[in-house]
Design an enzyme around this catalytic site. Structure first.
Site, short mmCIF file in Angstrom:
data_model
loop_
_atom_site.label_atom_id
_atom_site.label_comp_id
_atom_site.label_asym_id
_atom_site.label_seq_id
_atom_site.Cartn_x
_atom_site.Cartn_y
_atom_site.Cartn_z
CE LYS A 1 163.43 -38.61 55.92
NZ LYS A 1 163.67 -37.01 55.53
NE ARG B 1 167.75 -36.21 61.79
CZ ARG B 1 166.31 -36.62 61.83
NH1 ARG B 1 166.06 -37.41 60.83
NH2 ARG B 1 165.88 -36.69 62.96
#
Length: 283
Positions: free
Chosen positions: A223, A257
Site C-alpha cells: 500500500k 491479506r
C-alpha cells in the site's frame, strides 16, 4: 501480547484463529487494481495465480472484481459478476481446496459467489454501503469481514475511538441481520480514508481494537503507506509489507491479506515462533 483464540464457523470446518497467523492471498481479477491490475483478469491467468498462491501457503484466497484504489471507477453488479463468477466456477470444477473469500460490498455479488463456493464474504464498506449483504451472510451462515472505511470521520477526534464507534455500527448491522457474533471478523482498513501518519498510528495502536472483541484482519500489502515512506513502486514494497505484517501480528492480528504469500508467511512463522516458541521438529 497473547493472541485471543477464535473459532469462526465456516462451511467445511471452523476457521481457527489465534496464535497461528493465517495468510490470505490476494487474487484481483480487475483491469485497474493499484498493484497488479490486469495481471490476472484473464481466466487462465487467474486460475494459475490461485494455484500459485495456494502452493505458496495461502490459507485463504480472496477474489475481487472491483478495484478500490483511489480514483478507481465503480463497476456494475453485472460487470463484477462477469469477472468473478467464471473464476469461482472454474476453481470449483477443479476441486480447489483453499477456502475462498469474495471481496465485494454488493449483496447480489456476494450471494452468487457464496452459491458458487465462496466461504467468506469480505466487505470493504463494513456492511454500511449495502446492508443487505448482511442478510446474505446470515442466510448462508457465512462469516463476514467488515472493513473500516469512514469517509466522514471527524479527524479532530481520536482515530481509534472513531474507528471503534464506526465498526460498532457494522457489528450492530451484522447482529441484527442474524449473523452469529463468532462469524464476524474486523478489518481496520489500512489506507482507506486515513492519512499517511494515521496509517502508522493505527499500526502502532492496533491492539486497542481488541476491545471490540473480534478477530482482526491486517491488510497493508504494497500500500501507499509503504510506498510513500520508502519511495518505491507497488511491486517493490514486499520488504515493507513484511515489516507491517510482523508488527501487526505482534499487536494481535490474526489474518494477513497479502500479494506476496510466501515471503509474508515465512516472516510470520518466525514471529510466531519468537512469541510462543518454535514447533517441535523431528530429528
Amino acid at each position: 501480547m497473547t493472541h485471543r483464540a477464535y473459532d469462526v464457523p465456516m462451511a467445511g470446518g471452523p476457521l481457527k484463529l489465534g496464535r497461528t497467523p493465517l495468510v490470505m492471498g490476494i487474487l484481483n481479477v480487475t483491469p485497474d487494481s493499484f498493484s497488479d491490475g490486469g495481471d490476472f483478469s484473464a481466466l487462465d491467468a487467474a486460475l494459475a495465480h490461485a494455484e500459485d498462491l495456494a502452493a505458496e501457503g495461502a490459507d485463504i484466497i480472496d477474489i475481487g472484481g472491483e478495484s478500490t484504489r483511489p480514483g478507481s471507477d465503480e463497476v456494475s453488479v453485472q460487470d463484477e459478476l462477469d469477472r468473478v463468477m467464471p473464476v469461482l466456477d472454474a476453481l470449483a470444477e477443479r476441486g480447489f481446496e483453499a477456502p475462498i473469500s469474495i471481496d465485494t460490498y454488493k449483496a447480489l455479488v456476494a450471494d452468487q459467489a457464496v452459491q458458487a463456493g465462496a466461504k467468506i464474504i469480505n466487505d470493504v464498506q463494513g456492511l454500511q454501503r449495502d446492508p443487505e449483504i448482511a442478510d446474505v451472510a446470515a442466510h448462508h451462515s457465512t462469516p463476514i469481514i467488515a472493513m473500516h472505511w469512514d469517509t466522514e470521520r471527524d479527524t479532530a477526534r481520536d482515530l481509534i475511538d472513531e474507528m471503534k464507534r464506526w465498526l460498532s455500527r457494522s457489528v450492530d448491522i451484522a447482529l441484527k441481520a442474524g449473523i452469529a457474533r463468532d462469524a464476524i471478523i474486523l478489518d481496520p482498513g489500512f489506507g482507506f480514508a486515513k492519512s499517511f501518519a494515521e496509517n502508522y498510528e493505527l499500526l502502532n495502536r492496533l491492539d486497542e481494537l481488541h476491545a471490540l472483541g473480534f478477530p482482526l484482519l491486517v491488510g497493508t500489502s504494497r500500500k501507499r503507506m509503504i510506498g510513500n515512506l520508502l519511495d518505491v513502486p507497488p511491486k517493490e514494497r514486499v520488504s515493507g509489507t513484511i515489516a507491517t505484517s510482523v508488527l501487526g501480528y505482534l499487536k494481535g492480528g490474526h489474518i494477513f491479506r497479502v500479494h506476496d504469500v510466501r515471503a509474508n508467511r515465512d516472516a510470520l512463522r518466525v514471529a510466531a515462533a519468537t512469541l510462543y516458541g518454535p514447533p517441535q521438529l523431528e530429528g
